[in-house]
Design a protein around this motif. Sequence first.
Motif, PDB file in Angstrom:
ATOM      1  N   SER A  98      82.305 -43.219  61.651  1.00  0.00           N
ATOM      2  CA  SER A  98      82.810 -41.884  61.539  1.00  0.00           C
ATOM      3  C   SER A  98      82.200 -41.135  60.255  1.00  0.00           C
ATOM      4  O   SER A  98      81.852 -41.514  59.064  1.00  0.00           O
ATOM      5  N   GLU A 100      84.641 -41.274  57.051  1.00  0.00           N
ATOM      6  CA  GLU A 100      83.994 -42.627  55.981  1.00  0.00           C
ATOM      7  C   GLU A 100      82.959 -42.206  55.291  1.00  0.00           C
ATOM      8  O   GLU A 100      82.785 -42.603  54.449  1.00  0.00           O
ATOM      9  N   THR A 111      99.534 -37.359  54.666  1.00  0.00           N
ATOM     10  CA  THR A 111      98.257 -37.725  55.850  1.00  0.00           C
ATOM     11  C   THR A 111      97.314 -36.996  55.574  1.00  0.00           C
ATOM     12  O   THR A 111      96.802 -37.957  55.507  1.00  0.00           O
ATOM     13  N   LYS A 147      94.435 -39.895  54.831  1.00  0.00           N
ATOM     14  CA  LYS A 147      92.383 -40.027  54.850  1.00  0.00           C
ATOM     15  C   LYS A 147      91.216 -39.443  53.589  1.00  0.00           C
ATOM     16  O   LYS A 147      90.407 -40.086  53.774  1.00  0.00           O
ATOM     17  N   LYS A 153      91.589 -45.454  56.722  1.00  0.00           N
ATOM     18  CA  LYS A 153      91.286 -45.614  58.030  1.00  0.00           C
ATOM     19  C   LYS A 153      91.803 -44.857  59.045  1.00  0.00           C
ATOM     20  O   LYS A 153      91.071 -45.621  60.610  1.00  0.00           O
ATOM     21  N   GLY A 154      93.518 -44.940  59.108  1.00  0.00           N
ATOM     22  CA  GLY A 154      94.443 -44.894  60.196  1.00  0.00           C
ATOM     23  C   GLY A 154      93.627 -43.862  60.757  1.00  0.00           C
ATOM     24  O   GLY A 154      93.788 -42.612  60.033  1.00  0.00           O
ATOM     25  N   GLU A 155      94.199 -43.040  61.432  1.00  0.00           N
ATOM     26  CA  GLU A 155      94.122 -42.373  62.915  1.00  0.00           C
ATOM     27  C   GLU A 155      95.551 -41.915  63.134  1.00  0.00           C
ATOM     28  O   GLU A 155      96.579 -42.949  63.969  1.00  0.00           O
ATOM     29  N   GLY A 156      96.067 -40.518  63.429  1.00  0.00           N
ATOM     30  CA  GLY A 156      97.146 -40.440  64.536  1.00  0.00           C
ATOM     31  C   GLY A 156      98.017 -40.874  63.980  1.00  0.00           C
ATOM     32  O   GLY A 156      98.916 -40.970  62.135  1.00  0.00           O
ATOM     33  N   THR A 186      99.096 -43.858  62.741  1.00  0.00           N
ATOM     34  CA  THR A 186      98.753 -45.099  62.278  1.00  0.00           C
ATOM     35  C   THR A 186      98.615 -44.685  61.024  1.00  0.00           C
ATOM     36  O   THR A 186      99.091 -44.973  60.287  1.00  0.00           O
ATOM     37  N   ALA A 187      98.336 -43.208  61.259  1.00  0.00           N
ATOM     38  CA  ALA A 187      97.833 -42.806  59.390  1.00  0.00           C
ATOM     39  C   ALA A 187      98.740 -42.268  58.063  1.00  0.00           C
ATOM     40  O   ALA A 187      99.360 -42.106  57.637  1.00  0.00           O
TER      41      ALA A 187
END
Length: 336
Positions: A2, A5, A119, A123, A128-131, A133-134
């Motif tokens: 992405s 990253e 959050t 990032k 690496k997590g999103e939503g 999970t982040a």
Amino acid sequence: MSQPEESGIERDYCAGQLSLREMAKIYGISEAAIRKRAKKHGWVRSEKTGTQVRKKGTQKAKVRTEEKMQNSTPEKVIEELHCDAVEGEDEFSIDSRKYGLSDMQWRFVNEYLIDLNRTAAYKRAGGKGEGNTAYVSASRIYRNAKVSRAINDALAARERRTQITQDEVLKLWWDIATADANQITEYRRLCCRHCWGFGFQYQWRDAVEYEEASEKAKTAKKPPPRDKGGYGFDSTLDPNPDCPRCNGAGEGRAHFHDTRDLKGAARRLFAGIKEGKFGIEVITRNQDDALKMVAQHLGMIKTKTELSGPDGGPVKTESVNMTTEEAAEFYRKMMG
């Protein structure tokens, strides 16, 4: 990979703070891949340490100060030197070795101090997590004892560097006076056990709770409970307006927010908790007193009372005995 990253790899590579091996572990790619990207995009890796960069910035500040002193009048020198000292003052330095932080934790702390958003800090630090999970991963790092201590020390150092003025004190009082207490604790009307059960029967959280209640009834030699209302009771749901047991009013429950997450005015209002015989009591600063302090500062409340006689002179007193008529006549003269 992405875009965030990719930009994170570029930032860490150019900063030169992390070795290629450490970057490979964080981003889950090989060192050769990092070198290939750097060559492809023309990234330039810095070899200067953070200390060298800060010294360079300090030297520039000194040059600016000298130029200002040559072109300023003596009356302005002190003010300009003070401004330069505030502008050129180094930020609190997070020593990862002092706090025992990993590279990821160290970056998280520095990113968190920018906007106090866990959050977003996770990032920007390379998470690496999103939503959700982040958020969960960021909270796990944020709640770490070492990370929490580093953040608190950095925030305390920032507060010590802040100059306190009358306006700042007035703002503190105003924040306390106008803070929303619901951000600390709330009284909620929520569903009862019958609101969402089948046929408005008593609803259990799960089968385990039902079995525990059955065992307890058996030990007490009482009839076993029924589970016709089903399972899945959620105490955070709103009342069912059609519930015949509570008439749609639900049950009142106290809710306490996590005070570790309080910010701004709510944080200033909160003064601690006390656990006593009747449970937990939340202690807050007196909002009425804070509002009075603001009003006094703005001149809305007069606390000084002056007494004087006719024409602003002193009040005269008589020690002689007077009749009622003489006292009335004396009073009329005084009010003149």
